[in-house]
Design a protein around this motif. Structure first.
Motif, PDB file in Angstrom:
ATOM      1  N   LYS A 164      41.033  41.672  43.728  1.00  0.00           N
ATOM      2  CA  LYS A 164      39.955  41.600  44.717  1.00  0.00           C
ATOM      3  C   LYS A 164      38.729  42.378  44.247  1.00  0.00           C
ATOM      4  CE  LYS A 164      38.892  42.661  49.571  1.00  0.00           C
ATOM      5  NZ  LYS A 164      37.787  43.604  49.248  1.00  0.00           N
ATOM      6  N   SER A 165      38.940  43.510  43.575  1.00  0.00           N
ATOM      7  CA  SER A 165      37.825  44.304  43.066  1.00  0.00           C
ATOM      8  C   SER A 165      37.030  43.548  42.008  1.00  0.00           C
ATOM      9  CB  SER A 165      38.340  45.613  42.471  1.00  0.00           C
ATOM     10  OG  SER A 165      39.003  46.392  43.440  1.00  0.00           O
ATOM     11  N   ASN A 166      37.667  42.565  41.379  1.00  0.00           N
ATOM     12  CA  ASN A 166      36.992  41.750  40.378  1.00  0.00           C
ATOM     13  C   ASN A 166      36.555  40.394  40.932  1.00  0.00           C
ATOM     14  OD1 ASN A 166      37.072  43.109  37.574  1.00  0.00           O
ATOM     15  ND2 ASN A 166      39.116  43.496  38.404  1.00  0.00           N
ATOM     16  N   GLY A 167      36.468  40.280  42.251  1.00  0.00           N
ATOM     17  CA  GLY A 167      35.969  39.058  42.870  1.00  0.00           C
ATOM     18  C   GLY A 167      37.026  38.034  43.209  1.00  0.00           C
ATOM     19  N   THR A 181      41.854  36.306  37.520  1.00  0.00           N
ATOM     20  CA  THR A 181      40.461  36.725  37.699  1.00  0.00           C
ATOM     21  C   THR A 181      39.955  37.320  36.387  1.00  0.00           C
ATOM     22  OG1 THR A 181      41.248  38.829  38.624  1.00  0.00           O
ATOM     23  CG2 THR A 181      40.562  37.138  40.176  1.00  0.00           C
ATOM     24  N   ALA A 196      35.045  32.135  37.669  1.00  0.00           N
ATOM     25  CA  ALA A 196      35.528  32.078  39.057  1.00  0.00           C
ATOM     26  C   ALA A 196      37.034  32.295  39.040  1.00  0.00           C
ATOM     27  CB  ALA A 196      35.193  30.734  39.698  1.00  0.00           C
TER      28      ALA A 196
END
Length: 265
Positions: A164-167, A181, A196
């Motif tokens: 999540k910290s990397n999108g 990710t 993405a």
């Protein structure tokens, strides 16, 4: 029922461990660190990860319970002030559980050896001293040439962490899927990646074949590994699953809201 307790050493955890140990003894439970039926983790998610890796060779016969004494716990259903209620729930245990998928990591090295790992949250491959260059395959089909700091592959339950910290997206833990990710990928006129997150189906896997460098770092959950010369790493959904003794259930999206958004305005 045979029980093992894994705890960290902060004051709340030590106090909770003392109370839980006394309550289990009074309830007639057997303490067994080698072959437990239930492993109780006291601390936070990091403590539960340690418990998972300690008993990773017994996943078919062990259920886990998390007692939360810190600030955030996605794997913990109980608080440190609920020890008496937890002991009563154990006394009335009927074998109920919920299971979640794990990540299987198989690394091949230049000398012909291999290493096999299981991850509850995620695994990464990084090159901290330069650009990581690696070809990425989905199943056996070439997908892209990656350039950047590294790649992160997570489970649904691990999707609220480093991914999540990397999108990356937050995935519901009932999904049998993996998420890939990118970590600081390079995208310009010369190099191009998907840029993405990718969510892979249960019958798919990802293979990465990095260029030959000596300075790669691989992480498996909270553990950092300095591997030999890596030639290929395969990431897929593991055959094994983790099982939690579930006497009550907090809705997953309530956990997410509580962890990342907080009290409603």
């Amino acid at each position: 029922m045979r029980i093992s307790i894994v705890h960290n050493n902060n004051a709340k955890s030590l106090e909770a461990n003392q109370k839980l140990t006394a309550g289990l003894a009074a309830g007639g439970f057997v303490m067994d660190e080698k072959r437990p039926d239930v492993v109780i983790s006291i601390g936070g998610d990091g403590t539960l990860l340690s418990a998972f890796h300690r008993y990773a060779d017994q996943l078919n016969s062990v259920r886990f319970i998390g007692v939360h004494t810190g600030h955030l716990g996605f794997y913990t259903d109980w608080r440190d002030f609920e020890i008496d209620e937890l002991v009563e729930a154990l006394k009335n245990d009927s074998g109920e559980s919920v299971s979640y998928p794990l990540l299987d990591v198989l690394a091949d090295y230049e000398d012909g050896t291999t290493s096999h790992y299981l991850a509850l949250n995620e695994a990464t491959l990084k090159r901290p001293n330069g650009t990581m260059r690696a070809d990425v395959y989905i199943k056996e089909n070439f997908f892209e040439s990656f350039r950047g700091d590294g790649l992160c592959v997570c489970t649904p339950t691990g999707s609220t962490g480093y991914s999540k910290s990397n999108g990356g997206a937050v995935m519901h833990p009932r999904l049998d899927a993996l998420q890939v990710t990118e970590i600081a990928s390079i995208n310009n006129r010369v190099f191009r990646t998907l840029a993405a997150p990718m969510i892979l189906a249960p019958d798919e896997w990802m293979i990465t074949r990095p260029e030959a460098f000596q300075d790669y770092l691989m992480t498996i959950d909270q553990f950092t590994i300095t591997p030999q010369m890596v030639t290929e790493i395969r990431f897929r959904i593991a055959d094994e699953r983790i099982h939690f003794a579930r006497y009550r259930h907090m809705h997953f999206w309530d956990r997410v809201e509580d962890a990342f958004i907080g009290a409603k305005q």
